[in-house]
Design an enzyme around this catalytic site. Structure first.
Site, PDB file in Angstrom:
ATOM      1  CG  ASP A 165      -0.230  -0.132   2.638  1.00 33.98           C
ATOM      2  OD1 ASP A 165       0.159   0.887   3.112  1.00 33.98           O
ATOM      3  OD2 ASP A 165       0.230  -1.265   3.053  1.00 33.98           O
ATOM      4  CG  ASP A 203       1.675   4.924   5.787  1.00 35.66           C
ATOM      5  OD1 ASP A 203       1.433   3.978   6.655  1.00 35.66           O
ATOM      6  OD2 ASP A 203       2.299   5.930   6.461  1.00 35.66           O
TER       7      ASP A 203
END
Length: 264
Positions: free
Chosen positions: A213, A215
């Protein structure tokens, strides 16, 4: 530890979504003075190399990152005699050029955790023991993983700093921006105290991030949503085959790198 338990050459910690490694593995309960590790250890053969595997969060992910018994996990590997520890982990990227589904073979670490048992030394019975920790990741093991990634067609970034946060919550946008502005590359919740404990145990250690991802998002792309548990597990699961392929190819290379050093 059971007297009949096998010795192992290399240890591997499993992270979020990564709970087993190897077929026809033997399962062993390993006792440590720090209590039980997160799960029984499984030992499987990859060619001639015996690999001990331990899911750091437990087989059902019961332990959040701030409650993992890191001392018991590392000591269990030490008791099995491993000569290296490979530590795959899920991570959020702090950089647009480091994309979900890619790997980072980290070379530095920043510890922002608190309240964790991060040393085996609860007291100095034989005088002070302050180990150098300037290089938390073993360069020989890093090289073996990078060379294997290149040979297997897996995208792995050479070097990067992982900032370790306490969890279990994810970062705020302000924290994520702070980490990025500091020059760090990925964020994780478990690389410390794993790395310093391995150093104290005398076990060469390497961490490899599987990026899941961005974050809390990237300022330059407002369309990127903040990370969620479901997103992390979905990306990790869809890329787990790459991690397994990388590890299975890297294990003999790591073993050879260690043998070359012992013979020199």
């Amino acid at each position: 530890m059971n007297e009949t338990a096998p010795r192992a050459d290399i240890g591997v910690f499993g992270g979020s979504g990564f709970y087993s490694l190897g077929e026809d593995a033997e399962t062993w309960e390993v006792e440590t003075e720090w209590g039980p590790p997160s799960a029984p250890v499984t030992v499987a053969r990859f060619g001639t190399v015996r690999v001990a595997f331990l899911p750091r969060h437990g087989v059902d992910h019961r332990f959040p990152p701030h409650r993992v018994n890191y001392r018991a996990n590392v000591d269990a590997m030490r008791r099995l005699g491993v000569r290296a520890l490979i530590s795959p982990f899920a991570a959020g990227s702090l950089r647009p050029e480091i994309r979900p589904g890619e790997f980072v073979v980290c070379d530095q670490l920043v510890d922002r955790t608190w309240g964790r048992e991060s040393t085996f030394h609860d007291e100095f019975t034989d005088g002070p023991v302050h180990l150098p920790f300037a290089e938390p990741y073993d360069p020989r093991l890093r090289r073996a993983l990078l060379d294997t990634a290149s040979a297997t067609g897996v995208t792995a970034h050479d070097g990067g700093t992982v900032v370790v946060v306490n969890g279990p919550r994810f970062s705020t946008r302000a924290e994520s921006r702070w980490h990025r502005d500091a020059g760090w590359h990925v964020v994780n919740m478990t690389q410390s105290p794993e790395a310093p404990l391995a150093m104290e145990a005398g076990i060469p250690f390497v961490g490899i991030a599987l990026v899941t991802d961005y974050d809390a998002g990237l300022d330059e792309d407002p369309g990127i949503a903040p990370v969620t548990d479901a997103a992390v597990l979905a990306v990790f699961e869809s890329n787990l085959h790459k991690l397994r392929r990388l590890l299975e190819a890297a294990i003999p290379e790591v073993d050879r790198a260690l043998a070359d050093v012992s013979e020199s």
